[in-house]
Design a protein around this motif. Structure first.
Motif, mmCIF file in Angstrom:
data_model
loop_
_atom_site.group_PDB
_atom_site.id
_atom_site.type_symbol
_atom_site.label_atom_id
_atom_site.label_comp_id
_atom_site.label_asym_id
_atom_site.label_seq_id
_atom_site.Cartn_x
_atom_site.Cartn_y
_atom_site.Cartn_z
ATOM 1 N N UNK A 190 0.890 -0.994 -0.016
ATOM 2 C CA UNK A 190 0.027 -0.257 0.197
ATOM 3 C C UNK A 190 0.984 1.183 -0.044
ATOM 4 N N UNK A 191 0.127 2.356 -0.861
ATOM 5 C CA UNK A 191 0.975 3.620 -0.504
ATOM 6 C C UNK A 191 0.204 4.325 0.515
ATOM 7 N N UNK A 192 0.883 4.639 1.610
ATOM 8 C CA UNK A 192 -0.051 5.291 2.684
ATOM 9 C C UNK A 192 0.016 6.985 2.633
ATOM 10 N N UNK A 193 1.081 7.345 2.922
ATOM 11 C CA UNK A 193 0.991 8.931 2.839
ATOM 12 C C UNK A 193 2.082 9.624 1.911
ATOM 13 N N UNK A 194 2.763 8.828 1.420
ATOM 14 C CA UNK A 194 3.892 9.289 0.197
ATOM 15 C C UNK A 194 3.102 10.267 -0.910
ATOM 16 N N UNK A 203 6.447 13.087 -4.594
ATOM 17 C CA UNK A 203 7.637 12.238 -4.100
ATOM 18 C C UNK A 203 7.807 10.952 -4.971
ATOM 19 N N UNK A 204 6.683 10.248 -5.443
ATOM 20 C CA UNK A 204 6.602 8.999 -6.024
ATOM 21 C C UNK A 204 6.725 9.171 -7.623
ATOM 22 N N UNK A 245 8.793 18.570 -3.935
ATOM 23 C CA UNK A 245 9.289 17.500 -3.010
ATOM 24 C C UNK A 245 10.684 17.862 -2.919
ATOM 25 N N UNK A 254 12.438 18.250 0.879
ATOM 26 C CA UNK A 254 13.474 17.127 0.904
ATOM 27 C C UNK A 254 14.815 17.786 1.495
ATOM 28 N N UNK A 310 -0.251 -5.368 2.646
ATOM 29 C CA UNK A 310 0.505 -4.306 1.818
ATOM 30 C C UNK A 310 0.856 -3.151 2.946
ATOM 31 N N UNK A 361 8.446 -1.034 5.029
ATOM 32 C CA UNK A 361 7.145 -0.150 4.110
ATOM 33 C C UNK A 361 7.979 0.967 3.212
ATOM 34 N N UNK A 420 12.858 10.525 1.427
ATOM 35 C CA UNK A 420 11.560 11.427 1.998
ATOM 36 C C UNK A 420 10.288 10.846 1.585
ATOM 37 N N UNK A 421 10.076 9.805 1.274
ATOM 38 C CA UNK A 421 8.535 9.222 1.151
ATOM 39 C C UNK A 421 7.878 9.624 2.301
ATOM 40 N N UNK A 475 6.868 7.136 4.312
ATOM 41 C CA UNK A 475 5.866 6.032 4.557
ATOM 42 C C UNK A 475 6.070 5.240 5.806
ATOM 43 N N UNK A 501 4.448 6.484 9.206
ATOM 44 C CA UNK A 501 2.887 6.130 9.382
ATOM 45 C C UNK A 501 2.679 4.658 9.855
#
Ligand code: HEM
Ligand code: FES
Lengths: 208, 254
Positions: free
Chosen positions: A87-91, A95-96, A160, A164, B71, B167, B214-215, B217, B220
């Motif tokens: 899962x992608x949670x808060x990125x 940033x992605x 980003x 960063x 995930x 993660x 700096x994602x 992830x 969390x």
């Protein structure tokens, strides 16, 4: 990444601010372009200072790209087997998309150099008449569209990147009240809106 | 509640593995690990190999439990280690995918169990204080500002479970290392070896893990809610220590 990034941020900001002279008309913009080449004279030859700045810029670009490539390789090796599901949670989206966004910006810069700096990719390039080159260049709708897409990619990259930068150089902020996000957003917004305004101004006939 | 589990099965390190599908009847009051216990009982009774997973305290403090659930490291509930996750967070009929932590530094030993010794190596590189502390001192003998004490406690909450690495799209260990570095750097007892600690721990971290982009992830999924603010702190400490080491005057080089 951070140090070369600072140099590149400095460039895109100055470049956007300098381009605002487009709104002052042909005379001012062309004089500004001439001044860029006259900087440092007579101590330095014509375009001497400009080429020094360009050298710095090229070094920053090369360092930035080499670091990004190495970082990407290290990180790919750090997870040789991926997840079936992650899962992608808060990125953030910014940033992605940093890596591919960087590639898009690089391709754009190469095109842009051929278009407005050296002119091979320009339909009616007149050396020294920057105003004409910009107005004629941007009146082709798909060229303007290309510029706008690239500058949106740049905006995400800057957002980003600037945030960063604080994190990498150790400027901390508490979760929740992260003022660094605000600065990054403001910086990215100013540069992007400024740059987007040029093709829009030409297409709408505001400048021409 | 009846659940479908898709679990990574791998007989041993360096062997090929694959997902196996199981069905299990669980109660919403069970913890996630108890649900796996129920599955393992059925497997054992049927003469099959039970699913290997790590656990110890089952009260969220040891950091052993380590499952990627749908995930997400430690599953859907924020601030919760797998052992503290309860089945009421799932619904009857759910399909749950369970994978081991994935990182070059954390090789799978069996099924869902990974080897996290590379974390220990980061600690061995500098996550300690080599002074003789003697017997317990009186309280408040060494004054510590309230803010530093609070922050040090926040950092010290890290249980070293590895969820941050698991993660992170980069497989980076910055959050773990930053928590350990900051915890000691914030306290008076940690000052003597401050520079050498951060330099060595970061070097060890970089040897084994990916690198932070700096994602965000990690913070969390951290069962202890450690903030990436500590990563910025570690970076600042690292920069200062590098500058001092470069000028030949590192703090606590003796
Ligand atoms: C709509 C936005 C933009 C406009 C109107 C624009 C316009 C121009 C013009 C007219 C020149 C030639 C200047 C001269 O020859 O004196 C130039 C050069 C250049 N531009 Fe842009 N530009 C834009 C966006 C960008 C962006 C986003 C980047 C990089 C990310 C960029 C990078 C460059 C570079 C590297 C040069 C060469 C500078 C040099 O002469 O050394 N430009 N631009
Ligand atoms: S088993 Fe100890 S933290 Fe989960």
């Amino acid at each position: 990444m951070a140090v070369s990034g600072i140099a590149l941020f400095g460039f895109v900001l100055t470049h956007m601010l300098g381009n605002l002279k487009l709104y002052q008309g042909a005379e001012k913009l062309n004089a500004y372009a001439e001044w860029l080449r006259e900087m440092g004279s007579p101590a330095l030859p014509h375009s001497g200072a400009l080429w020094l700045l360009r050298a710095g810029l090229i070094v920053a670009v090369v360092v930035h790209i080499v670091c990004a490539y190495q970082l990407t390789r290290i990180n790919q090796k750090a997870r040789p087997v991926g997840y079936k599901r992650r899962a992608t949670i808060q990125a953030t989206y910014a940033s992605r998309t940093l890596r591919w966004g960087g590639v898009i910006i690089l391709l754009f810069v190469l095109y842009h150099l051929g278009h407005l700096t050296f002119g091979q990719l320009h339909p009616d390039f007149v050396a020294g008449d920057v105003y004409n080159n910009v107005v004629v260049g941007f009146s082709v709708w798909w060229v303007s569209a290309l510029y706008m897409v690239a500058n949106l990619a740049l905006g995400l990259h800057l957002y980003h990147g600037v945030w960063s930068l604080f994190q990498t150089l150790g400027v901390a902020a508490p979760r929740g009240g992260d003022w660094r996000r605000g600065i990054a957003a403001a910086f990215a917004f100013v540069v992007t809106v400024g740059n987007l305004s040029f093709p829009i101004a030409v297409l709408t006939g505001l400048v021409g | 509640m009846r659940l479908e589990l898709r679990i990574w099965r791998q007989p041993r390190r360096d062997a090929d593995g694959d997902f196996a599908t199981y069905h299990v009847d669980a109660s919403p009051d069970m913890s996630f690990l108890e649900m796996l216990d129920v599955l393992n009982e059925t497997l054992t009774e049927a003469g099959d190999d039970p699913v290997a997973f790590e656990h110890d305290c089952r009260e969220g403090i040891c950091g052993s439990c380590s499952l990627m659930i749908n995930g997400r490291a430690h599953g859907p509930e924020p601030g919760t280690a797998t052992c503290q996750l309860h089945m009421r967070k799932f619904r009857d009929g759910d399909v749950i995918r369970i994978e081991p932590w994935r990182s070059a530094a954390f090789p799978v030993l069996k099924d869902l169990v990974v080897d996290r010794s590379d974390f220990d190596k980061i600690i061995q590189a500098g996550g300690y204080i080599s002074i003789n502390t003697g017997s317990a001192p009186d309280a408040n003998l060494i004054p510590v500002p309230k803010r530093s004490a609070d922050l040090a406690m926040d950092a010290a909450e890290c249980i070293g479970c590895g969820a941050c690495v698991a993660q992170c799209p980069n497989g980076a260990a910055q959050l773990f290392t930053a928590a350990k570095v900051s915890h000691l750097a914030l306290l008076p007892q940690g000052q003597a070896e401050r520079d050498q600690r951060v330099l060595r721990m970061v070097a060890e971290m970089e040897r084994a893990f990916g690198s932070c982009t700096n994602y965000g992830e990690c913070e969390v999924v951290c069962p202890k809610g450690i903030s990436i603010e500590f990563i910025a702190r570690m970076n600042r400490d690292y920069l200062k220590a590098s500058l001092r080491a470069g000028s030949g005057r590192p703090k606590g080089s003796g």
